[in-house]
Each structure stands twice: as C-alpha cells, then as structure tokens.
Design an enzyme around this catalytic site. Structure first.
Site, PDB file in Angstrom:
ATOM      1  N   TRP A 158      -1.304  10.858 -78.897  1.00 13.14           N
ATOM      2  CA  TRP A 158      -1.395   9.554 -79.198  1.00 13.14           C
ATOM      3  C   TRP A 158      -1.482   8.326 -78.189  1.00 13.14           C
ATOM      4  O   TRP A 158      -1.750   7.265 -78.642  1.00 13.14           O
ATOM      5  CB  TRP A 158      -0.228   9.036 -80.332  1.00 13.14           C
ATOM      6  N   ASN A 159      -1.028   8.828 -76.995  1.00 13.85           N
ATOM      7  CA  ASN A 159      -0.867   7.546 -76.112  1.00 13.85           C
ATOM      8  C   ASN A 159      -2.208   7.073 -75.537  1.00 13.85           C
ATOM      9  O   ASN A 159      -2.186   5.921 -75.341  1.00 13.85           O
ATOM     10  CB  ASN A 159      -0.013   7.967 -74.899  1.00 13.85           C
ATOM     11  N   PRO A 183      -6.930  15.151 -83.892  1.00 12.31           N
ATOM     12  CA  PRO A 183      -6.155  14.280 -82.872  1.00 12.31           C
ATOM     13  C   PRO A 183      -4.951  13.960 -83.505  1.00 12.31           C
ATOM     14  O   PRO A 183      -4.540  14.666 -84.566  1.00 12.31           O
ATOM     15  CB  PRO A 183      -7.115  12.830 -83.529  1.00 12.31           C
ATOM     16  N   ALA A 184      -3.901  13.279 -82.737  1.00 11.25           N
ATOM     17  CA  ALA A 184      -2.556  13.184 -83.110  1.00 11.25           C
ATOM     18  C   ALA A 184      -2.566  12.500 -84.412  1.00 11.25           C
ATOM     19  O   ALA A 184      -3.316  11.707 -84.978  1.00 11.25           O
ATOM     20  CB  ALA A 184      -1.964  12.525 -82.005  1.00 11.25           C
ATOM     21  N   GLY A 236      -0.434  17.056 -74.058  1.00  6.92           N
ATOM     22  CA  GLY A 236       0.774  16.910 -74.813  1.00  6.92           C
ATOM     23  C   GLY A 236       2.135  17.506 -74.261  1.00  6.92           C
ATOM     24  O   GLY A 236       2.013  17.576 -73.001  1.00  6.92           O
ATOM     25  N   SER A 237       3.113  17.915 -74.775  1.00  4.03           N
ATOM     26  CA  SER A 237       4.248  18.130 -74.323  1.00  4.03           C
ATOM     27  C   SER A 237       4.233  19.862 -73.802  1.00  4.03           C
ATOM     28  O   SER A 237       3.423  20.540 -74.058  1.00  4.03           O
ATOM     29  CB  SER A 237       5.179  18.250 -75.280  1.00  4.03           C
ATOM     30  N   GLU A 258      -2.745  19.834 -70.264  1.00  2.00           N
ATOM     31  CA  GLU A 258      -2.398  18.671 -69.204  1.00  2.00           C
ATOM     32  C   GLU A 258      -0.917  18.238 -69.983  1.00  2.00           C
ATOM     33  O   GLU A 258      -0.960  17.798 -70.955  1.00  2.00           O
ATOM     34  CB  GLU A 258      -3.362  17.480 -69.328  1.00  2.00           C
ATOM     35  N   LEU A 259       0.210  18.493 -69.494  1.00  2.00           N
ATOM     36  CA  LEU A 259       1.424  18.541 -70.002  1.00  2.00           C
ATOM     37  C   LEU A 259       2.191  17.413 -69.455  1.00  2.00           C
ATOM     38  O   LEU A 259       1.988  16.449 -68.726  1.00  2.00           O
ATOM     39  CB  LEU A 259       1.907  19.799 -69.756  1.00  2.00           C
ATOM     40  N   CYS A 292       1.505  10.192 -68.978  1.00  2.37           N
ATOM     41  CA  CYS A 292       2.329  11.306 -68.513  1.00  2.37           C
ATOM     42  C   CYS A 292       2.665  11.065 -66.861  1.00  2.37           C
ATOM     43  O   CYS A 292       3.203  12.063 -66.469  1.00  2.37           O
ATOM     44  CB  CYS A 292       1.571  12.343 -68.840  1.00  2.37           C
ATOM     45  N   GLU A 393      11.175  13.168 -69.185  1.00  2.00           N
ATOM     46  CA  GLU A 393      10.345  12.006 -69.288  1.00  2.00           C
ATOM     47  C   GLU A 393      10.939  10.720 -70.279  1.00  2.00           C
ATOM     48  O   GLU A 393      11.215  11.329 -71.209  1.00  2.00           O
ATOM     49  CB  GLU A 393       8.974  12.316 -69.872  1.00  2.00           C
ATOM     50  N   GLU A 470      -9.326  17.582 -65.521  1.00  2.00           N
ATOM     51  CA  GLU A 470     -10.055  16.705 -66.302  1.00  2.00           C
ATOM     52  C   GLU A 470     -10.854  15.652 -65.485  1.00  2.00           C
ATOM     53  O   GLU A 470      -9.953  15.261 -64.435  1.00  2.00           O
ATOM     54  CB  GLU A 470      -9.359  16.134 -67.405  1.00  2.00           C
TER      55      GLU A 470
HETATM   56  C1  SIN Z   1      -1.811  10.698 -69.931  1.00  2.00           C
HETATM   57  O1  SIN Z   1      -0.692   9.878 -70.078  1.00  2.00           O
HETATM   58  O2  SIN Z   1      -1.682  11.849 -70.213  1.00  2.00           O
HETATM   59  C2  SIN Z   1      -2.936  10.285 -69.193  1.00  2.00           C
HETATM   60  C3  SIN Z   1      -2.721   8.881 -68.350  1.00  2.00           C
HETATM   61  C4  SIN Z   1      -3.997   8.722 -67.575  1.00  2.00           C
HETATM   62  O3  SIN Z   1      -5.199   8.836 -68.030  1.00  2.00           O
HETATM   63  O4  SIN Z   1      -3.984   7.953 -66.736  1.00  2.00           O
END
Ligand code: SIN
Length: 490
Positions: A158-159, A183-184, A236-237, A258-259, A292, A393, A470
């Site tokens: 969601w972020n 999606p979230a 996600g987590s 991507e955690l 993240c 986090e 990515e």
């Molecule tokens: C993320 O928080 O997973 C991605 C952050 C970013 O693309 O800079």
C-alpha cells in the site's frame, strides 16, 4: 477533504479478468478507507479463490499469444501506457493521495516515478538479447536465448500503490509474460486505474488481470499452488515473503522478494553536515517514513553529534503535518491506527530506555479528521541499541539517533541486523567511501545521497530483505529464463 477526479472513468471497483471488468464471483465488496478522514473513499470487489483461478486461466491462455508478439510491438503498447499514465498524472496522484494519504505533490510525484519504470521497460523490451557462444567443438552452433518465464503473480503493497505495481508489471509485460495481480486491500483504486489505462493502451485481453480482495490468503493460495504460475513477485513484509517462498517450493516458482528493511544512516565527523541533514530529510520523511528504504537507525559520529541533532531538530520541527488536500502538507496520515500504535509503542520504549525527544513524539490533531492517524515528525536522541525502534522497522516519521566513535564500531552496528535493503553514509574521505560501501551488508548504498531509487538502478536487498532486483537491465532478467540451444551437424 476530498479531491475531484476529472476523468471518472479511472475510478474502478471491479476485477479486470480476461479483458472484462467483473464483480467478484461471490458478489461481495469491501470499503476502501481514506486514512486522513477514516471515511469510506470507495467500495471495491472482495474476491475469492474462484476469481483468482479465473485470472490464472485467462493469463495462461493469453501467454500463448503475448509471448509471440514482436518485442517492438510490446514496447509500443508499453510506451502508450506510459503516455496515458503521464497524461492522467493529476487524477492518479489524487487517487493515490485519497486512499494512501500522502501529500498531493508526493502522490503526483509517485505517478511520474511509476511511469518511469514503464518507459524504461518499454525500451528494454527490445534489448533482451541472447548470446551466440563460440562452440568448443567444430560443426556446432551454440546459443543462449532469453524467453519469458510464463504467468507472473504480482502482489503489491500500500505504501507506493502506483510505483510498486508498475515496476513489476512493466518488466513482466516487456519480457512477454502475462500477469495476475493483487494490490493491497488498503489501496486498490490506484492499481485499478493503472490497469484501465493499460487496457486503453492496447494491452490485449488476458495479458494483465487484477483481482482485488480484503483477504489475501484465498487468492494467494490459488496462485501459490497453481503450476501454471511460474513466478511470484512480492513487495511487503519479511514474514509474508518467507511464507511465499516456502509455499511456492512445491511448484518451484521463481521469486522476487522485496521485503522489510532496517536502514542505517551514518554521518562521519568529516561529512558536509548540511548535505547530510538534507539527505536524511528526504530519505526519512518521504511518505511520512512509510518506506522500506527509510533510515531506521541513525548513527552520528561523536564530534558532530550535538550539532547534527540541533540542525535536524530545527528542520523536523518545521515540517507541516496535514491531509493531502492541504497543499502545505509535508507529512500525511499514517495508513491506519495500527500503524500509529506501533509508532507510539516504539517511541515509548525508546524513551523508557533513556532516549531524549528533541521534537515531536505525539499524535497530532488535524481539523476535519476523525482518523487519529497523524503523528508528529519526531527526533529521538541517545537511543539505546536494544530499543525496538532500532531493531524493527517503525514505518513512521520517527528519526532515532545514537552516537558512535569509530568507523569499525559503526560498521559492526550497521551490519548487526537481519535486514539488508538500504544503507546510507556521509563522509568526505575518499578512502572511507570505498571501505564503508564495500563493508555494508546491504543491497543498496547511498553515499552522500538520500534519494536512491530510479528506474535505471537495480533495487533490492540481501539477507532478510529478500532477493531479486527491480529496475535496470536486471529487472527484466527476473522475468526471463535462459534456453541453451545446441545445433549440431553444421
Ligand atoms: C519501498 O518502500 O518498498 C519502495 C521505496 C522506493 O521505491 O523508493
């Protein structure tokens, strides 16, 4: 407190499967909440296993066609998608800000960030070159060909509701894969709008499918078990990432994970302090600290410790907290009250262990909001290493700081984490740049820089932060496998 969307055709609530917008099979729906107001922003399909399976049926059928599209044709569809995204950047930014909460300039900025991946992979699509290998024996031609891996399941957070989906779907489609996407639950509207634009750009039926749900498990279980799904890409987590890795083992799917992160941010005595404060403001307070790659452990060398805290505190205290609808806002609401509970508990724990709050540290009341989701940007000095905010986090606007003396000591602390996504350091010593950047156990390192992500760069972590990249040329490879062909009798 709400925005007017000019092109209401972008506001979709149904699934998109096999080129059709459809309600969920069970007819259920759920509300999407605006985190600034706690009011219902929209109502969307609440899907189940049957919808998840229908999406795979459709993607699997479409794969047989899409993989044969010439790369140039796939590229031109992606380019049209990029153009449409940019054309609708204001509406998309408003949708992001309404369901996710970030200030509007960040919402619109995220749209451009998302589009940059679509444009990049449109270009990369035509460069998925293979190799002709010099044969070790006469009479043979040996080649390595790159082929799309198959149906991809993309599960997004969601972020960054636009950017995270774009940097998964764009390389998948560029490679010739087809996609099922979830999606979230907090932010499905942005993804649905992007999929609508992909449809308008000419992505053929079945190539891109989206299934919206409030309950991830029944949908994810279908995708984990189905052997036709050849790849899972997830942001996600860490616990969920590990679950996906375990449960997809029986069908040996390729994974990109991507955690979580727990980024150190180190400032040495010899650094340009103003630049370091600027870098920290960008890295820490973007999206209210809900990224993240946010610095989560800030280590300042003894000689500049108090000065750095003074400079940072002044900047953080000046940040404007408010809803996205206020053009002055720099820090929006957190995604929900559970996020606020975690932030409050981290601040409380740090203070109980001796930390000083130099600014912030409490909830902010915002007129017109019923949400209790606004938290004051906070600086914590003298944080104990065992504090929760250093170990886990926080995902909020809290900057926790500790003092260090030597390079060796701070490198040891920086690496004493299960995570390894991003790390940052500021120094003007050229030899230290090489030593520290090589010494950090992290997939991404910022050297005198706080804004790291870009479509041309490989984004991803090590250790419990996951694997796979990515963006960049490596982002395309995640969606392809290599076929070796050996022709004899020449
Ligand atoms: C993320 O928080 O997973 C991605 C952050 C970013 O693309 O800079």
């Amino acid at each position: 407190m709400s925005f007017t969307i000019v092109n209401t055709d972008l506001l979709r609530g149904d699934n998109f499967i096999d080129g059709q917008w459809r309600a969920s099979e069970n007819g259920a729906t759920f509300p999407v909440i605006n985190p600034a107001t706690a009011s219902v922003y929209a109502t969307v399909a609440d899907s189940d296993a049957e919808d998840a399976k229908a999406a795979v049926d459709s993607a699997s059928k479409a794969f047989e066609i899409w993989k044969h599209f010439p790369a140039k044709q796939r590229a031109s569809i992606l380019k049209r998608w990029n153009d449409l995204i940019m054309e609708h950047a204001n509406d998309l930014g408003k949708i992001i800000s309404s369901e996710q909460g970030k200030p509007l300039h960040e919402g619109v900025g995220e749209v451009a960030y998302a589009a940059s991946y679509v444009e990049w992979f449109a270009e990369e699509a035509t460069r998925a070159n293979g190799e002709v290998i010099p044969a070790p024996v006469a009479g043979r031609r040996m080649m390595a060909l790159k082929e799309p891996i198959g149906v991809v399941a993309a599960i997004t957070p969601w972020n960054f509701p636009a950017a995270m989906i774009a940097r998964k779907i764009a390389p998948a489609l560029a490679a010739g894969c087809t996609v099922v996407c979830k999606p979230a639950a907090e932010t499905p509207l942005t993804s649905l709008a992007l999929v609508r634009l992909a449809e308008l750009a000419g992505v053929p039926p079945g190539v891109l499918n989206i299934v919206v749900t409030s309950k991830s498990k029944p949908v994810a279980d279908v995708w984990l078990e189905d052997p036709r799904v050849r790849k899972i890409t997830f942001t996600g987590s860490t616990p969920v990432g590990k679950h996906l890795a375990r449960e997809s083992a029986s069908t040996l799917k390729k994974l990109s994970l991507e955690l979580g992160g727990n980024a150190p941010f180190i400032v040495f005595d010899d650094a340009d302090l103003d630049a370091a404060v600027d870098g920290l403001m960008v890295a820490k307070f973007r999206n209210g600290g809900q990224t993240c790659v946010c610095p989560n452990r800030i280590y300042i060398q003894a000689g500049v410790y108090e000065e750095f805290i003074r400079l940072l505190t002044d900047r953080v205290a000046a940040l404007v907290v408010g809803p996205a609808s206020n053009p002055e806002s720099q820090i929006g609401p957190m995604i929900n009250t559970k996020a606020i509970d975690k932030i409050q508990s981290h601040v409380r724990d740090a203070v109980e262990r001796g930390a000083r709050v130099t600014t912030g540290g409490e909830l902010v009341r915002v007129a017109g909001s019923n949400g209790n989701t606004f938290f004051a940007p906070t600086v914590l000095a003298d944080v104990d290493h065992e504090s929760d905010c250093f170990r886990d986090e926080t995902f909020g606007p809290v900057a926790p700081i500790a003092k260090f003396d030597t390079e060796a000591e701070v490198l040891e602390w920086a690496n004493a984490s299960a995570y390894g996504l991003a790390a940052y350091f500021y120094t003007n010593d050229i030899r230290r740049v090489a030593r520290v950047s090589e010494g950090l156990e992290s997939g991404i390192v910022g050297i005198n820089e706080g804004a790291l992500a870009a479509e041309a760069a490989p984004f991803g972590g090590v250790k419990d932060s996951g694997y796979g990249r990515e963006g960049s040329v490596h982002g395309l490879e995640e969606y392809m496998h290599i076929k070796y062909t050996c022709q004899g009798g020449l």
